[in-house]
Each structure stands twice: as structure tokens, then as C-alpha cells.
Write a protein that holds these residues in place. Structure first.
Motif, PDB file in Angstrom:
ATOM      1  N   LYS A 154     -10.781  87.735 -86.308  1.00 31.27           N
ATOM      2  CA  LYS A 154     -11.448  87.803 -84.719  1.00 31.27           C
ATOM      3  C   LYS A 154     -12.116  86.318 -84.922  1.00 31.27           C
ATOM      4  O   LYS A 154     -13.124  85.752 -83.944  1.00 31.27           O
ATOM      5  CB  LYS A 154     -12.924  88.685 -85.436  1.00 31.27           C
ATOM      6  N   HIS A 155     -12.705  85.945 -85.974  1.00 36.23           N
ATOM      7  CA  HIS A 155     -13.526  84.298 -85.743  1.00 36.23           C
ATOM      8  C   HIS A 155     -12.289  83.473 -85.511  1.00 36.23           C
ATOM      9  O   HIS A 155     -13.172  82.684 -84.926  1.00 36.23           O
ATOM     10  CB  HIS A 155     -13.827  84.280 -87.192  1.00 36.23           C
ATOM     11  N   VAL A 156     -11.320  83.619 -85.496  1.00 37.88           N
ATOM     12  CA  VAL A 156     -11.176  82.507 -85.007  1.00 37.88           C
ATOM     13  C   VAL A 156     -10.880  82.249 -83.257  1.00 37.88           C
ATOM     14  O   VAL A 156     -10.670  82.006 -82.651  1.00 37.88           O
ATOM     15  CB  VAL A 156      -9.226  81.959 -84.906  1.00 37.88           C
ATOM     16  N   VAL A 157     -11.034  84.531 -82.862  1.00 44.50           N
ATOM     17  CA  VAL A 157     -11.024  83.887 -81.571  1.00 44.50           C
ATOM     18  C   VAL A 157     -12.238  83.846 -80.871  1.00 44.50           C
ATOM     19  O   VAL A 157     -12.733  82.755 -79.640  1.00 44.50           O
ATOM     20  CB  VAL A 157     -10.316  85.607 -80.936  1.00 44.50           C
ATOM     21  N   SER A 162     -12.110  80.626 -80.901  1.00 42.99           N
ATOM     22  CA  SER A 162     -11.742  79.930 -79.172  1.00 42.99           C
ATOM     23  C   SER A 162     -13.024  79.712 -78.123  1.00 42.99           C
ATOM     24  O   SER A 162     -13.003  78.574 -76.976  1.00 42.99           O
ATOM     25  CB  SER A 162     -10.686  80.524 -78.759  1.00 42.99           C
ATOM     26  N   GLY A 163     -13.834  80.854 -77.705  1.00 40.61           N
ATOM     27  CA  GLY A 163     -14.675  81.456 -76.722  1.00 40.61           C
ATOM     28  C   GLY A 163     -15.539  80.576 -76.998  1.00 40.61           C
ATOM     29  O   GLY A 163     -15.774  80.023 -75.567  1.00 40.61           O
ATOM     30  N   ILE A 222      -7.889  72.715 -78.075  1.00 36.32           N
ATOM     31  CA  ILE A 222      -9.099  72.521 -77.359  1.00 36.32           C
ATOM     32  C   ILE A 222     -10.473  71.651 -77.549  1.00 36.32           C
ATOM     33  O   ILE A 222     -10.661  71.113 -76.915  1.00 36.32           O
ATOM     34  CB  ILE A 222      -9.246  73.984 -76.442  1.00 36.32           C
ATOM     35  N   ALA A 223     -10.097  71.564 -79.345  1.00 34.39           N
ATOM     36  CA  ALA A 223     -10.910  71.120 -80.233  1.00 34.39           C
ATOM     37  C   ALA A 223     -11.613  69.823 -79.822  1.00 34.39           C
ATOM     38  O   ALA A 223     -12.567  69.645 -79.118  1.00 34.39           O
ATOM     39  CB  ALA A 223     -10.769  71.290 -81.426  1.00 34.39           C
ATOM     40  N   PRO A 224     -10.434  68.392 -79.037  1.00 35.87           N
ATOM     41  CA  PRO A 224     -10.482  67.330 -79.344  1.00 35.87           C
ATOM     42  C   PRO A 224     -10.964  67.608 -77.412  1.00 35.87           C
ATOM     43  O   PRO A 224     -11.852  66.561 -77.542  1.00 35.87           O
ATOM     44  CB  PRO A 224      -9.047  67.085 -79.334  1.00 35.87           C
TER      45      PRO A 224
END
Length: 112
Positions: free
Chosen positions: A44-47, A50-51, A94-96
């Protein structure tokens, strides 16, 4: 997590979530954990992370991050750094982009 804390502003909510998720991502990173299940399910914390990254991407593309997220910049920069180092492929991908867009987002032009 989520909305039950009822912050006074969207930026307050964002900063609270960035701090909460940063801690969880850092814990994964310290343990060298890639916690994607065999069936591809993501925690859940990874999803949620991402959001939050997608929220940053869209706000910077709309040139809103430099105006509406200034006070929480330290929180979201630490969050992006934790996401960029995470074992989850989507977060690392997506972080970079979020970091790049948020750092070069220009303020909305003045109304004439």
C-alpha cells in the motif's frame, strides 16, 4: 495515512503524506527490500508513493509546484530522494522525472 489528519491546506496534507511515506520508503531502502509480491502486488505505501509522485508530476507540469508547494519543498524533496532509491521499479522510474520537473517548474505568469 490519508485524509483523516484533516490538515488546513492541500500543501499541509501533501507535506504530512510525504513525511509519512518517506519514512516507510527509507525503512525499505535500509533493509534492501524489494517488497513486490510474487503475483506483482505492491504494498500500500508503495502504491501511495507512486500516487504522490504523479501528483508532483502533474502539479509541476501545470506550473503549480513552485507556487503552491514552496513551504513543503524540504518534505517532498526528501520523499522524491527516498522514492528514487527504492527497490520498486515504478518509483525509481518516475522519481527522477518528478525531481527534474519540480526543480525547473516556473511560476505561473502574472495576470495582466
Amino acid at each position: 495515512g490519508g485524509l483523516p489528519q484533516k490538515p488546513t491546506s492541500l500543501e499541509g496534507w501533501f507535506a504530512t503524506e510525504a513525511r509519512r511515506l518517506s519514512g516507510l520508503l527509507r525503512a525499505d531502502n535500509a533493509a534492501h527490500v524489494n517488497n513486490t509480491a510474487e503475483d506483482g502486488a505492491r504494498p500500500k505505501h508503495v502504491v501511495e508513493s507512486s500516487g504522490l509522485l504523479y501528483l508532483l508530476l502533474h502539479s509541476s507540469l501545470n506550473r503549480m509546484s513552485s507556487h503552491h508547494l514552496q513551504a513543503s519543498a524540504d518534505d517532498w524533496m526528501q520523499f522524491i530522494a527516498a522514492a528514487a532509491a527504492h527497490g520498486d521499479f515504478e518509483l525509481r522510474a518516475i522519481a527522477p522525472h518528478a525531481m527534474s520537473l519540480c526543480c525547473c517548474a516556473h511560476p505561473v505568469s502574472p495576470t495582466l
